[in-house]
Write a protein that holds these residues in place. Structure first.
Motif, PDB file in Angstrom:
ATOM      1  N   ARG A   1      -6.817   1.923   5.143  1.00 21.53           N
ATOM      2  CA  ARG A   1      -5.718   0.984   5.131  1.00 21.53           C
ATOM      3  C   ARG A   1      -6.084  -0.074   5.830  1.00 21.53           C
TER       4      ARG A   1
ATOM      5  N   LYS B   1      -6.741   6.164   7.455  1.00 22.35           N
ATOM      6  CA  LYS B   1      -6.278   4.949   8.164  1.00 22.35           C
ATOM      7  C   LYS B   1      -7.488   3.746   8.187  1.00 22.35           C
TER       8      LYS B   1
ATOM      9  N   ASN C   1      -4.688   6.566  -0.452  1.00 22.90           N
ATOM     10  CA  ASN C   1      -4.701   5.924   0.843  1.00 22.90           C
ATOM     11  C   ASN C   1      -4.301   6.435   2.201  1.00 22.90           C
TER      12      ASN C   1
ATOM     13  N   PRO D   1       0.625   7.315   8.074  1.00 23.07           N
ATOM     14  CA  PRO D   1       0.707   5.974   8.418  1.00 23.07           C
ATOM     15  C   PRO D   1       1.546   6.018   9.696  1.00 23.07           C
TER      16      PRO D   1
ATOM     17  N   SER E   1       1.360   5.218   0.259  1.00 21.48           N
ATOM     18  CA  SER E   1       0.530   6.308   0.743  1.00 21.48           C
ATOM     19  C   SER E   1       1.399   7.657   0.872  1.00 21.48           C
TER      20      SER E   1
ATOM     21  N   VAL F   1       2.990  -0.987   4.381  1.00 26.20           N
ATOM     22  CA  VAL F   1       2.861   0.347   3.904  1.00 26.20           C
ATOM     23  C   VAL F   1       4.226   0.874   3.371  1.00 26.20           C
TER      24      VAL F   1
ATOM     25  N   VAL G   1       0.775  -1.222   0.124  1.00 23.62           N
ATOM     26  CA  VAL G   1       0.009   0.033   0.063  1.00 23.62           C
ATOM     27  C   VAL G   1       1.022   1.092   0.101  1.00 23.62           C
TER      28      VAL G   1
ATOM     29  N   ASP H   1      -0.291  -0.615   9.385  1.00 27.02           N
ATOM     30  CA  ASP H   1       0.575   0.059   8.901  1.00 27.02           C
ATOM     31  C   ASP H   1       1.820  -0.514   9.063  1.00 27.02           C
TER      32      ASP H   1
END
Length: 291
Positions: A96, A93, A90, A153, A7, A112, A5, A160
């Protein structure tokens, strides 16, 4: 298969970092002597590949639909022999966390990658793109709104973690560390044991949806009653069955709680969470989305 992911703030260079990862993973896969690794396909998912424009961030409804489109695309590839790079903002939170739960449900690893470009640099990048009339730029009002709402994050949160932060002056992301985290140093794709919150079980009880609806509504009532009786106080622990569950220190409004409840029901309508665990898991889900 593994989920990465991405971010970061708008125009922070997320897609550039994602493309660097795509090139590294593709090269790593192609050079591997292991035939199982050679079968892995890298999928890069972002607004451009999904045909989404920055206009979706003008309205909450359109933005929600855009997140649903990204979510569906990620979920479609997770169960396949692929590394999925979710290159969106993203920035929420709760979203995510949702992706993390799906990775766990698919019994695969996730991480992440936070593109840590400073806000002022992102603002300059965005102004430059707007001046050139490029579609990659965000209208100033949308840019400032997204920056304001960004939830950075935190590696202390399990959804995360592991967290890799790529600073502005880093030439590349930490390729090998990310590979080891999601695939493994030996090239054998890691398997993850799902927890109770993400295990899918067979749908055998006809009253499951009734219990899902009732249990989540009961938790909302508990939270609202506690807030009513403890005005101005922070979070606390409430008893749910035989367990104590921590609720968020942030005051929640009824519309917020109802939205979170709808999300949880949507996520668990097919997953068939054990009925005895619905209340506890939903209270935990509320806390994660409000904390």
């Amino acid at each position: 298969m593994p989920l990465i992911v991405i971010s970061g703030y708008p125009t922070s260079g997320k897609t550039h970092r994602a493309q660097q990862l795509v090139q590294f993973f593709t090269s790593k896969i192609n050079s591997s002597p292991d035939p199982r690794v050679k079968q892995i396909i890298v999928h890069h998912i972002n607004d451009q590949t999904l045909g989404l424009s920055h206009d979706v961030y003008k309205e909450a409804k359109l933005e929600k639909e855009a997140r649903a489109t990204e979510y569906s695309a990620v979920k479609r590839f997770l169960g396949q022999n692929a590394i999925v790079i979710a290159d969106g903002l993203n920035y929420i939170k709760g979203f995510r966390y949702q992706l993390y739960c799906d990775a766990k449900s698919a019994r695969t690893t996730s991480c992440v990658v936070h593109v840590g470009t400073p806000i002022e640099t992102c603002r300059q990048n965005n102004d430059g793109l707007l001046a050139k009339g490029e579609s990659a730029g965000y209208p100033s009002e949308i840019f400032e709104n997204l920056v304001f709402r960004y939830e950075e994050p935190n590696g202390m949160n399990r959804w995360d973690s592991p967290l890799f932060t790529v600073a502005l002056d880093d030439e590349t992301p930490p390729f090998e560390r990310i590979w080891d985290a999601v695939v493994g140093s030996d090239g054998q794709v890691k398997k993850v044991k799902p927890n109770v919150a993400t295990v899918t079980t067979s749908a055998t009880e006809s009253d499951y949806l009734y219990e899902l609806d009732k249990a989540t509504q009961d938790i909302l009532n508990l939270i609202l009653d506690w807030q009513k009786n403890h005005p101005g106080e922070g979070g606390a622990e409430i008893r749910v069955g035989d367990e104590m569950v921590t609720i968020s220190p942030n005051v929640a409004t009824l519309p917020q709680l109802q939205r979170i409840r709808r999300q949880f029901i949507s996520l668990n309508r097919q997953n068939k969470t054990p009925k005895t665990r619905i209340s506890t898991l939903f209270a935990d889900y509320v806390s994660h989305n409000l904390g």
